[in-house]
Design a protein around this motif. Structure first.
Motif, PDB file in Angstrom:
ATOM      1  N   GLN A  40     -35.861  14.797  56.319  1.00  0.00           N
ATOM      2  CA  GLN A  40     -37.046  13.949  56.224  1.00  0.00           C
ATOM      3  C   GLN A  40     -37.329  13.241  57.531  1.00  0.00           C
ATOM      4  OE1 GLN A  40     -35.606  10.844  53.287  1.00  0.00           O
ATOM      5  NE2 GLN A  40     -36.530   9.469  54.773  1.00  0.00           N
ATOM      6  N   SER A  41     -38.600  12.892  57.725  1.00  0.00           N
ATOM      7  CA  SER A  41     -38.997  12.098  58.878  1.00  0.00           C
ATOM      8  C   SER A  41     -38.486  10.672  58.704  1.00  0.00           C
ATOM      9  CB  SER A  41     -40.520  12.106  59.008  1.00  0.00           C
ATOM     10  OG  SER A  41     -40.932  11.180  59.983  1.00  0.00           O
ATOM     11  N   ILE A  42     -38.076  10.078  59.808  1.00  0.00           N
ATOM     12  CA  ILE A  42     -37.593   8.701  59.788  1.00  0.00           C
ATOM     13  C   ILE A  42     -38.577   7.754  60.459  1.00  0.00           C
ATOM     14  CG2 ILE A  42     -35.807   7.141  60.690  1.00  0.00           C
ATOM     15  CD1 ILE A  42     -33.784   9.367  60.296  1.00  0.00           C
ATOM     16  N   THR A  43     -39.264   8.235  61.497  1.00  0.00           N
ATOM     17  CA  THR A  43     -40.027   7.322  62.349  1.00  0.00           C
ATOM     18  C   THR A  43     -41.510   7.223  62.021  1.00  0.00           C
ATOM     19  OG1 THR A  43     -40.515   8.980  64.051  1.00  0.00           O
ATOM     20  CG2 THR A  43     -38.417   7.790  64.227  1.00  0.00           C
ATOM     21  N   ASN A  44     -41.999   7.925  61.020  1.00  0.00           N
ATOM     22  CA  ASN A  44     -43.394   7.741  60.606  1.00  0.00           C
ATOM     23  C   ASN A  44     -43.498   7.908  59.092  1.00  0.00           C
ATOM     24  OD1 ASN A  44     -44.580  10.585  59.892  1.00  0.00           O
ATOM     25  ND2 ASN A  44     -43.422  10.900  61.790  1.00  0.00           N
ATOM     26  N   LEU A  45     -44.583   7.438  58.529  1.00  0.00           N
ATOM     27  CA  LEU A  45     -44.694   7.322  57.076  1.00  0.00           C
ATOM     28  C   LEU A  45     -45.707   8.262  56.433  1.00  0.00           C
ATOM     29  CD1 LEU A  45     -44.551   3.452  56.551  1.00  0.00           C
ATOM     30  CD2 LEU A  45     -42.682   5.104  56.609  1.00  0.00           C
ATOM     31  N   THR A  46     -46.424   9.048  57.214  1.00  0.00           N
ATOM     32  CA  THR A  46     -47.464   9.899  56.627  1.00  0.00           C
ATOM     33  C   THR A  46     -46.879  10.871  55.613  1.00  0.00           C
ATOM     34  OG1 THR A  46     -48.727   9.739  58.675  1.00  0.00           O
ATOM     35  CG2 THR A  46     -49.358  11.481  57.130  1.00  0.00           C
ATOM     36  N   GLY A  47     -45.871  11.628  56.055  1.00  0.00           N
ATOM     37  CA  GLY A  47     -45.241  12.582  55.150  1.00  0.00           C
ATOM     38  C   GLY A  47     -44.539  11.890  53.993  1.00  0.00           C
ATOM     39  N   SER A  48     -43.884  10.764  54.299  1.00  0.00           N
ATOM     40  CA  SER A  48     -43.160  10.030  53.257  1.00  0.00           C
ATOM     41  C   SER A  48     -44.108   9.528  52.168  1.00  0.00           C
ATOM     42  CB  SER A  48     -42.413   8.847  53.875  1.00  0.00           C
ATOM     43  OG  SER A  48     -41.455   9.289  54.815  1.00  0.00           O
ATOM     44  N   THR A  49     -45.281   9.063  52.580  1.00  0.00           N
ATOM     45  CA  THR A  49     -46.261   8.590  51.607  1.00  0.00           C
ATOM     46  C   THR A  49     -46.778   9.736  50.751  1.00  0.00           C
ATOM     47  OG1 THR A  49     -46.914   6.824  53.129  1.00  0.00           O
ATOM     48  CG2 THR A  49     -48.424   7.328  51.323  1.00  0.00           C
ATOM     49  N   SER A  50     -47.001  10.894  51.378  1.00  0.00           N
ATOM     50  CA  SER A  50     -47.423  12.073  50.611  1.00  0.00           C
ATOM     51  C   SER A  50     -46.351  12.482  49.606  1.00  0.00           C
ATOM     52  CB  SER A  50     -47.720  13.243  51.554  1.00  0.00           C
ATOM     53  OG  SER A  50     -48.857  12.981  52.339  1.00  0.00           O
ATOM     54  N   LEU A  51     -45.092  12.453  50.057  1.00  0.00           N
ATOM     55  CA  LEU A  51     -43.996  12.841  49.168  1.00  0.00           C
ATOM     56  C   LEU A  51     -43.807  11.835  48.042  1.00  0.00           C
ATOM     57  CD1 LEU A  51     -41.539  14.174  51.877  1.00  0.00           C
ATOM     58  CD2 LEU A  51     -42.600  15.526  50.050  1.00  0.00           C
ATOM     59  N   LEU A  52     -44.083  10.564  48.311  1.00  0.00           N
ATOM     60  CA  LEU A  52     -44.055   9.565  47.235  1.00  0.00           C
ATOM     61  C   LEU A  52     -45.131   9.897  46.204  1.00  0.00           C
ATOM     62  CD1 LEU A  52     -43.264   6.933  45.854  1.00  0.00           C
ATOM     63  CD2 LEU A  52     -44.742   5.712  47.485  1.00  0.00           C
ATOM     64  N   GLY A  53     -46.328  10.215  46.686  1.00  0.00           N
ATOM     65  CA  GLY A  53     -47.400  10.590  45.766  1.00  0.00           C
ATOM     66  C   GLY A  53     -47.061  11.822  44.953  1.00  0.00           C
ATOM     67  N   ILE A  54     -46.438  12.813  45.599  1.00  0.00           N
ATOM     68  CA  ILE A  54     -46.047  14.037  44.900  1.00  0.00           C
ATOM     69  C   ILE A  54     -45.008  13.734  43.826  1.00  0.00           C
ATOM     70  CG2 ILE A  54     -44.824  16.242  45.177  1.00  0.00           C
ATOM     71  CD1 ILE A  54     -46.161  16.399  47.981  1.00  0.00           C
ATOM     72  N   SER A  55     -44.028  12.904  44.170  1.00  0.00           N
ATOM     73  CA  SER A  55     -42.982  12.571  43.197  1.00  0.00           C
ATOM     74  C   SER A  55     -43.549  11.798  42.017  1.00  0.00           C
ATOM     75  CB  SER A  55     -41.857  11.775  43.876  1.00  0.00           C
ATOM     76  OG  SER A  55     -42.335  10.550  44.380  1.00  0.00           O
TER      77      SER A  55
END
Length: 228
Positions: A34-49
């Motif tokens: 997972q990416s550590i230094t930015n939140l774009t992908g993390s936010t998408s993955l939160l939405g997916i989950s």
């Protein structure tokens, strides 16, 4: 004016983007990829989950995003201002980031996600610390905005409009050093695995110490000049 951007800010921005590139590469190559230094992908993955009703994953991404936010909050408490200026407590912020990265290493080595949260907190701290100078956003932990700015400047130049080349240089500096950091992170991960974060942790601590010494030297030199 951007032309008044001090030399220490150019050097520091490049070094911090390089460090962030290492951290992010280690995150992608690590046990959770997972990416550590930015939140774009993390936010998408939160939405997916959330959309797939995967509660465990949702909790993980909430904690990852929350940790980054806490880091940015700490930056606001320490640095307090949005504009770059010598003498602010960047050294303390960098030392704290270094401690967070060092603390993350044994946890990451054990496959514990808390290590990711600590590293994300460090990234949020760094990103909040270096913010805006002369109306231009100066971020070091992600490059989406820099690519956007670069594209805008190129488009304006193609239309025959005047573009401040120093703004282009800031974009190229951050993008280039972040990419180099990612290359270094990939090479280091092949040798150190999860312990790769020891390198950016040490570099961040050295940057904090160097900044503190530079500030002390500059302030002392200024005081000496005033008394002459």
């Amino acid at each position: 004016m951007l032309r008044q951007l001090p030399g220490w800010a150019w050097i520091g921005g490049g070094v911090l983007a390089f460090i962030a590139g290492i951290v992010n590469a280690a995150g992608y190559m690590g046990f959770r990829h997972q990416s550590i230094t930015n939140l774009t992908g993390s936010t998408s993955l939160l939405g997916i989950s959330l959309g797939t009703a995967d509660g465990g994953e949702a909790v993980h991404w909430v904690l990852s995003i929350g940790a980054f936010l806490v880091g940015a909050i700490l930056s606001g408490l320490l640095v307090q201002q949005r504009t770059l200026k010598l003498g602010r407590r960047y050294g303390a912020a960098l030392m704290l980031e270094s401690l967070l990265l060092f603390a993350a290493v044994p946890l990451l080595d054990a496959g514990n996600s808390i290590g990711l949260y600590l590293a994300s907190m460090g990234a949020g701290l760094q990103n909040g610390m270096v913010s805006t100078y002369s109306g231009m956003v100066f971020r070091t932990t992600h490059v989406s905005g820099m690519f956007t700015d670069l594209g805008i400047y190129i488009g304006q130049r193609l239309r025959g409009l005047a573009v401040d080349t120093l703004r282009v240089r800031v974009c190229v500096l951050v993008i280039g050093t972040f990419m180099l950091g990612s290359v270094a992170g990939a090479l280091l991960f092949g040798v150190l695995q999860e312990r790769t974060l020891l390198i950016p942790a040490a570099l961040t601590g050295l940057c904090g110490l160097a900044y503190a010494l530079y500030c002390q030297y500059t302030i002392s030199a200024g005081a000496h000049t005033d008394t002459d």
